[in-house]
Design a protein around this motif. Structure first.
Motif, PDB file in Angstrom:
ATOM      1  N   ALA A 215       0.846  -1.200   0.000  1.00  0.00           N
ATOM      2  CA  ALA A 215       0.000   0.000   0.000  1.00  0.00           C
ATOM      3  C   ALA A 215       0.874   1.240   0.000  1.00  0.00           C
ATOM      4  O   ALA A 215       1.875   1.302   0.709  1.00  0.00           O
ATOM      5  N   ASP A 216       0.509   2.229  -0.813  1.00  0.00           N
ATOM      6  CA  ASP A 216       1.179   3.538  -0.823  1.00  0.00           C
ATOM      7  C   ASP A 216       2.700   3.430  -0.797  1.00  0.00           C
ATOM      8  O   ASP A 216       3.378   4.140  -0.062  1.00  0.00           O
ATOM      9  N   ALA A 217       3.244   2.531  -1.608  1.00  0.00           N
ATOM     10  CA  ALA A 217       4.694   2.383  -1.696  1.00  0.00           C
ATOM     11  C   ALA A 217       5.176   2.908  -3.032  1.00  0.00           C
ATOM     12  O   ALA A 217       4.501   2.751  -4.048  1.00  0.00           O
ATOM     13  N   GLY A 218       6.342   3.546  -3.027  1.00  0.00           N
ATOM     14  CA  GLY A 218       6.926   4.018  -4.268  1.00  0.00           C
ATOM     15  C   GLY A 218       7.614   2.883  -5.004  1.00  0.00           C
ATOM     16  O   GLY A 218       7.397   1.714  -4.698  1.00  0.00           O
ATOM     17  N   GLY A 219       8.452   3.240  -5.954  1.00  0.00           N
ATOM     18  CA  GLY A 219       9.115   2.231  -6.756  1.00  0.00           C
ATOM     19  C   GLY A 219       8.376   2.030  -8.057  1.00  0.00           C
ATOM     20  O   GLY A 219       7.587   2.874  -8.477  1.00  0.00           O
ATOM     21  N   PHE A 220       8.629   0.889  -8.684  1.00  0.00           N
ATOM     22  CA  PHE A 220       8.017   0.629  -9.988  1.00  0.00           C
ATOM     23  C   PHE A 220       6.912  -0.405  -9.816  1.00  0.00           C
ATOM     24  O   PHE A 220       6.089  -0.269  -8.928  1.00  0.00           O
ATOM     25  N   SER A 221       6.897  -1.464 -10.647  1.00  0.00           N
ATOM     26  CA  SER A 221       5.743  -2.366 -10.589  1.00  0.00           C
ATOM     27  C   SER A 221       5.641  -3.076  -9.245  1.00  0.00           C
ATOM     28  O   SER A 221       4.564  -3.558  -8.878  1.00  0.00           O
ATOM     29  N   SER A 222       6.745  -3.124  -8.473  1.00  0.00           N
ATOM     30  CA  SER A 222       6.647  -3.716  -7.142  1.00  0.00           C
ATOM     31  C   SER A 222       6.165  -2.712  -6.111  1.00  0.00           C
ATOM     32  O   SER A 222       5.976  -3.049  -4.945  1.00  0.00           O
ATOM     33  N   GLY A 223       5.940  -1.460  -6.509  1.00  0.00           N
ATOM     34  CA  GLY A 223       5.327  -0.466  -5.638  1.00  0.00           C
ATOM     35  C   GLY A 223       3.834  -0.700  -5.557  1.00  0.00           C
ATOM     36  O   GLY A 223       3.317  -1.729  -6.006  1.00  0.00           O
ATOM     37  N   SER A 224       3.090   0.268  -4.972  1.00  0.00           N
ATOM     38  CA  SER A 224       1.659   0.022  -4.803  1.00  0.00           C
ATOM     39  C   SER A 224       0.955  -0.002  -6.156  1.00  0.00           C
ATOM     40  O   SER A 224       1.190   0.844  -7.018  1.00  0.00           O
ATOM     41  N   SER A 225       0.120  -1.020  -6.326  1.00  0.00           N
ATOM     42  CA  SER A 225      -0.531  -1.274  -7.610  1.00  0.00           C
ATOM     43  C   SER A 225      -2.020  -1.510  -7.467  1.00  0.00           C
ATOM     44  O   SER A 225      -2.682  -1.806  -8.466  1.00  0.00           O
ATOM     45  N   ALA A 226      -2.558  -1.425  -6.255  1.00  0.00           N
ATOM     46  CA  ALA A 226      -3.982  -1.690  -6.070  1.00  0.00           C
ATOM     47  C   ALA A 226      -4.563  -0.758  -5.026  1.00  0.00           C
ATOM     48  O   ALA A 226      -3.896  -0.383  -4.062  1.00  0.00           O
ATOM     49  N   THR A 227      -5.826  -0.380  -5.242  1.00  0.00           N
ATOM     50  CA  THR A 227      -6.613   0.335  -4.238  1.00  0.00           C
ATOM     51  C   THR A 227      -7.912  -0.461  -4.089  1.00  0.00           C
ATOM     52  O   THR A 227      -8.072  -1.512  -4.708  1.00  0.00           O
TER      53      THR A 227
END
Ligand SMILES: [Zn+2]
Length: 618
Positions: free
Chosen positions: A114-126
């Motif tokens: 949740a609410d993580a930066g980075g790329f595809s391993s960052g947050s990807s769902a709400t």
């Protein structure tokens, strides 16, 4: 260095090369940020090594989110089979397939951050939407190139959610979609965008191949793209066709995520792109201007990065380390082309394009790190730089092959135009290097010498020396020959341009890097100081908090007022900062006023820059 599992360890795999791995992904818990996945592998008795994808294509590093892979269970029928992680390769799992067993089932779960930066391993769902990257939800057998591994995937999405993907669909039923079988390479290259708030726009109605803009968001209001913007994206499709002369995809899908709670970046694929921007991107003019280059950049990668790929990045699987030495072509040329396609498509204006170019030129021209780190090293070390912090960025140098790549390719374009007396340009290089026949995705790797040869075929010149000089330079200044050669000059004035203000608003910071030498987050935290700049010379370091300026509580307006005052008198600007529990007052001696980069016309030379951003399509 990465330990590679010997290929012999996977001899147990796949009695028939074409028998697909059956992959079932259950994304109904995506709003709770959990994905459940099941795979049925055809196997033979013996030792088997299964791998979790580590080197994610397009991310140029070993970014596979292994720590979020949980719940591993292996069974043959009703019998549980033990597994062991490889003691050296954290992405490898060993199982022994018992006698008489010809298929095993592997179940895994994936925790979406949740609410993580980075790329595809960052947050990807709400709770309202998800970007589903297959590489996060599967294992694959070691020892076979991923082009040769066959997967048949099905996906269950939350009730009522719709979806878009470049992966061809076989059947749909309720909330479950069965995709057509594909190679593992194509599967992982084809993420799915799904949402309760979803809309698809046809960008090339009535013509082939098809182009779609899929929108997913946290609200319906955010999907209300202005009609003029739809026309600009349609024009982008026409402009890419006119630039490259061929398309290497079956159809193309923009997967545009509009959310303030997913990581913001773009990730290219051969037949799609995973583009993530703030929720109000399409309906807020300032936000849209600040990120207008994103979709042109990612689409350009279908040709430059996916079809034509540096040999060191064209790896046979997700275990072999990638080599980033030619990222100044993969990303640098894409940055240049994406930026010129933006005004060509109407997604920005010539003035905004020049503001972007001025900011780029000033950025790389002011980096003290150029004197120890040649641009080549930023590409070679790419896997260490994407995750690097932003403090002392001008000393460290980040992934500078994007902005400086833009300058080098602009200079290349200008030189071709000058040497050929206007009869040739970089457009001709793109047609020759990235064109060819239309059709399905394929990869044509290249080397440095291939680039030099292709440039020479357009316009003879000592391109090898030209490029190496710029790549290996430790000159304190950036190569600005493309700007000066195209009839423009980089200058600084006391007024920020529209795009500068848009970017400050979008990124929630104040950027006075070329005057007092600071970038300040909205809470007063000093994001960075320019090495040798007035703030740094006074003693201010990154990460401290700016509390007050001339004894008044810090706000951007108070700081701007202080810079203006200091330009009229000789008193230093007093800055009170908090560093942990300790307060310090620093006296910043700077009296030259605000400074923002701009391009101005040099009337002694022809205006090639305007010619470069003129649309090609009719
Ligand atoms: Zn890129």
């Amino acid at each position: 260095m990465k330990y590679l599992i010997p290929l012999l360890m996977s001899i147990a795999l796949l009695p028939a090369q074409n028998a697909p791995v059956e992959l079932s992904v259950d994304a109904t818990d995506a709003p709770r940020r959990l994905i459940h996945s099941s795979m049925v592998f055809p196997v033979k008795p013996g030792e088997l090594t299964l791998l979790y994808p580590q080197w994610v294509p397009g991310e140029h590093g070993p970014t596979g989110p292994i720590a979020d892979l949980v719940g591993i269970r292996v069974t043959a029928g009703a019998t549980a089979i033990p597994w062991q992680r490889d003691p050296v390769n954290m992405y490898g799992f060993h199982v022994t397939v018992p006698a008489g067993v010809n298929s095993i089932t592997v179940k895994i779960d994936f925790i979406m951050p949740a609410d993580a930066g980075g790329f595809s391993s960052g947050s990807s769902a709400t709770s309202e939407m998800a970007v589903l990257n297959w590489n996060q939800f599967l294992l694959y057998p070691a020892g076979t190139p991923t082009d040769k591994l066959n997967y048949r995937a099905n996906l269950k999405v939350p009730r009522g959610w719709r979806y878009g993907s470049a992966l061809p669909i076989a059947t749909e039923s309720g909330d479950t979609v069965q995709f057509q079988p594909s190679s593992l390479t194509t599967l992982i290259d084809s993420p799915v965008l799904s949402s309760a708030h979803f809309r698809t726009i046809d960008l090339s109605p009535g013509s082939e191949p098809k182009h779609y803009l899929h929108l997913a968001s946290d609200s319906d209001a955010a999907l209300e793209i202005p009609p003029a913007e739809v026309e600009h994206y349609k024009k982008l499709v026409l402009e890419t066709g006119a630039l490259f002369g061929a398309r290497h995809y079956r159809d193309y899908h923009f997967l545009l995520s509009l959310s303030d709670h997913v990581a913001h970046f773009g990730l290219e694929h051969h037949e799609s792109s995973d583009d993530r921007v703030p929720e109000r991107f399409l309906i807020d003019d300032s936000l849209r201007r600040s990120e207008s280059y994103l979709l042109p950049h990612e689409m350009t990668h279908s040709w430059n990065g996916k079809f034509r790929r540096p040999a060191g990045l064209a790896t046979p699987d997700y275990e072999q380390p990638m080599k980033g030495d030619l990222l100044w072509v993969y990303e640098g040329l894409t940055e240049y082309l994406g930026e010129i396609l933006t005004p060509r498509s109407g997604l920005s204006t010539p003035e905004l394009y020049r503001e972007e170019l001025a900011a780029t030129a000033a950025d790389v021209d002011n980096k003290v790190g150029r004197q120890w780190r040649p641009l080549q090293d930023t590409a070679t070390a790419a896997q260490t730089l994407y995750g690097a912090r932003g403090d002392y960025d001008d000393y460290r140098r980040g992934v500078d092959y994007y902005p400086e790549g833009t300058l080098i390719w602009l200079e290349t374009d200008v030189l071709i135009r000058q040497l050929s007396n206007g009869s040739k340009s970089l457009n001709d290089f793109c047609r020759a290097f990235h064109g060819g026949g239309n059709g399905k995705p394929e990869v044509k790797p290249y080397t440095f010498n291939d680039i030099v040869t292709a440039l020479n075929n357009v316009q003879p010149y000592d391109w090898a020396a030209f490029l190496r000089k710029r790549l290996d330079s430790t000159d304190p200044h950036a190569p600005l020959g493309g700007i000066t050669g195209s009839g423009w000059k980089l200058i600084y004035t006391d007024t920020a341009g529209q795009l500068w203000k848009d970017v400050e608003t979008a990124r929630k910071y104040t950027n006075v890097t070329y005057s007092v030498g600071m970038k300040i987050k909205e809470d007063g935290t000093v994001a960075d100081v320019r090495i040798g700049g007035p703030a740094q010379q006074a003693g201010i370091a990154p990460a401290v908090k700016l509390i007050a300026v001339n004894n008044r509580a810090y706000t951007p307006a108070i700081l701007h007022d202080a810079i203006a005052k200091a330009a009229k008198d000789s008193a230093p600007t007093e800055m009170l900062v908090r560093d942990g529990e300790v307060f310090h007052t620093f006296r910043v001696n700077y009296h030259a006023g605000e400074r923002y980069p701009h391009l101005v016309r040099d009337e002694s030379k022809p205006d090639l820059l305007t010619a470069i951003i003129t649309p090609l399509s009719k």
